[in-house]
Design an enzyme around this catalytic site. Structure first.
Site, PDB file in Angstrom:
ATOM      1  N   CYS A  38       0.937  10.999 -17.403  1.00 35.87           N
ATOM      2  CA  CYS A  38       0.277  12.224 -17.833  1.00 35.87           C
ATOM      3  C   CYS A  38      -1.184  12.211 -17.402  1.00 35.87           C
ATOM      4  O   CYS A  38      -1.759  11.165 -17.093  1.00 35.87           O
ATOM      5  CB  CYS A  38       0.418  12.429 -19.337  1.00 35.87           C
ATOM      6  SG  CYS A  38      -0.636  11.367 -20.344  1.00 35.87           S
TER       7      CYS A  38
ATOM      8  N   ASP B  53       6.322   4.383  -1.871  1.00 29.35           N
ATOM      9  CA  ASP B  53       7.773   4.528  -1.999  1.00 29.35           C
ATOM     10  C   ASP B  53       8.343   3.372  -2.821  1.00 29.35           C
ATOM     11  O   ASP B  53       7.623   2.476  -3.262  1.00 29.35           O
ATOM     12  CB  ASP B  53       8.427   4.595  -0.619  1.00 29.35           C
ATOM     13  CG  ASP B  53       8.074   3.391   0.256  1.00 29.35           C
ATOM     14  OD1 ASP B  53       8.402   2.258  -0.139  1.00 29.35           O
ATOM     15  OD2 ASP B  53       7.468   3.579   1.332  1.00 29.35           O
TER      16      ASP B  53
ATOM     17  N   HIS C 281      -1.541   1.484  -4.324  1.00 33.86           N
ATOM     18  CA  HIS C 281      -1.844   2.910  -4.263  1.00 33.86           C
ATOM     19  C   HIS C 281      -0.923   3.734  -5.152  1.00 33.86           C
ATOM     20  O   HIS C 281      -0.815   4.946  -4.981  1.00 33.86           O
ATOM     21  CB  HIS C 281      -1.772   3.403  -2.818  1.00 33.86           C
ATOM     22  CG  HIS C 281      -2.810   2.786  -1.934  1.00 33.86           C
ATOM     23  ND1 HIS C 281      -2.717   2.735  -0.569  1.00 33.86           N
ATOM     24  CD2 HIS C 281      -3.988   2.183  -2.237  1.00 33.86           C
ATOM     25  CE1 HIS C 281      -3.783   2.133  -0.064  1.00 33.86           C
ATOM     26  NE2 HIS C 281      -4.565   1.792  -1.058  1.00 33.86           N
TER      27      HIS C 281
ATOM     28  N   GLN D 134       0.832  -1.203   0.000  1.00 32.84           N
ATOM     29  CA  GLN D 134       0.000   0.000   0.000  1.00 32.84           C
ATOM     30  C   GLN D 134       0.869   1.256   0.000  1.00 32.84           C
ATOM     31  O   GLN D 134       0.334   2.369  -0.049  1.00 32.84           O
ATOM     32  CB  GLN D 134      -0.892   0.003   1.239  1.00 32.84           C
ATOM     33  CG  GLN D 134      -1.893  -1.139   1.283  1.00 32.84           C
ATOM     34  CD  GLN D 134      -2.574  -1.242   2.634  1.00 32.84           C
ATOM     35  OE1 GLN D 134      -2.155  -1.993   3.500  1.00 32.84           O
ATOM     36  NE2 GLN D 134      -3.628  -0.474   2.821  1.00 32.84           N
ATOM     37  N   ASN D 135       2.174   1.091   0.053  1.00 32.99           N
ATOM     38  CA  ASN D 135       3.091   2.218   0.147  1.00 32.99           C
ATOM     39  C   ASN D 135       3.446   2.744  -1.240  1.00 32.99           C
ATOM     40  O   ASN D 135       3.514   1.982  -2.208  1.00 32.99           O
ATOM     41  CB  ASN D 135       4.356   1.807   0.901  1.00 32.99           C
ATOM     42  CG  ASN D 135       4.032   1.321   2.301  1.00 32.99           C
ATOM     43  OD1 ASN D 135       3.094   1.798   2.934  1.00 32.99           O
ATOM     44  ND2 ASN D 135       4.796   0.352   2.787  1.00 32.99           N
TER      45      ASN D 135
ATOM     46  N   PRO E 291       2.936  -4.295  15.705  1.00 34.46           N
ATOM     47  CA  PRO E 291       3.129  -4.095  17.146  1.00 34.46           C
ATOM     48  C   PRO E 291       1.816  -4.059  17.928  1.00 34.46           C
ATOM     49  O   PRO E 291       1.800  -4.373  19.116  1.00 34.46           O
ATOM     50  CB  PRO E 291       3.835  -2.735  17.234  1.00 34.46           C
ATOM     51  CG  PRO E 291       4.371  -2.471  15.875  1.00 34.46           C
ATOM     52  CD  PRO E 291       3.443  -3.167  14.925  1.00 34.46           C
TER      53      PRO E 291
END
Length: 262
Positions: A128, A105, A120, A102-103, A227
């Site tokens: 364009c 980067d 994403h 989903q990142n 976590p």
């Protein structure tokens, strides 16, 4: 935790098809903030929805392109962490595996992962704004380095080399559907895997949050690395409480240490 890790390692080590779904948590460990948390400095006066929409780009393309160039520059300085590298190692051990993220980067790619599915979009895949949506590389648009904003943060977006339309960031904005090809590939991979690892994702952003459920309903073992508890707990066979950089290297080592010894 030790027993859960052992059981997860057994499942991973014997899997023939693995899917890894990653969210913002794994990138945060490399110092990459979420787009909402990236509204700092001169961007602090904006709301994310003022910048992350097609309407915002059409209204002020220099401002929106400038923000995304600033974000791309920050990501370019970040480095993959041990969690990213452990995921690349899984793909090496299990060639018939798929990484879905989903990142926006490129840390998975830089860690060695082959062809991750970007649900994403990506800061590094501009296109364009025309209906054809021609892809553009930063080399094509003479932007091998992130552009330099003016004092107001603005950077003029380049023009598409195919049709001369403005080039936009290659991310999914508010109000836009996920790329259909990416979503279809992700769903198909989840429905056909033995093990799905969900890593650092909150489990509240749909349709990505449905992918672990698809795998579970298809008979796969879903292992969560996070976590904190998430809504995905209920579909997971095993929950490993910890961060990607902490848990994944240990999981990979245990999975193939047991397999190699066996």
């Amino acid at each position: 935790m030790a027993e859960a890790l052992r059981r997860a390692a057994q499942l991973l080590g014997s899997a023939r098809r693995v899917v890894v779904l990653t969210g913002a948590g794994i990138s945060a460990e490399s110092g990459v903030p979420t787009f909402r948390d990236d509204l700092t400095g001169l961007w602090a006066r904006f709301d994310a929805q003022q910048l992350a929409t097609a309407e915002a780009f059409h209204a002020d393309p220099d401002l929106v392109w400038g923000w995304y160039e600033w974000r791309r520059a920050r990501v370019s300085r970040a480095e993959p962490n041990p969690g990213h590298r452990a995921i690349a190692a899984i793909q090496t051990r299990v060639p018939d595996s798929t990484v879905i993220t989903q990142n926006v980067d490129d840390l998975h790619e830089r860690a060695g992962t082959r062809a991750p599915i970007h649900l994403h979009g990506s800061l590094f895949a501009p296109r364009c704004i025309a209906a054809a949506g021609h892809p553009a590389t930063f080399e094509d648009i003479s932007e091998s380095e992130p552009g330099q904003p003016d004092e107001g943060g603005r950077v003029a977006p380049p023009q598409c080399t195919s049709c001369s339309a403005l080039v936009r960031p290659g991310v999914v904005w508010f109000g836009e559907a996920l790329p259909q090809a990416a979503l279809t590939a992700a769903v198909e991979a989840a429905a056909d895997c033995d093990v799905l690892l969900t890593v650092g994702t909150s489990g509240v952003v749909y349709p990505a949050a449905e992918i672990p459920g698809i795998a579970a309903r298809s008979g796969a073992a879903v292992i969560q690395v996070n976590p904190q508890p998430t809504p995905l707990d209920r579909v997971c066979a095993i929950n490993l409480r910890g961060t990607a950089a902490q848990v994944l290297p240990a999981l990979v080592a245990a999975a193939w240490e047991e397999t190699d010894e066996g």
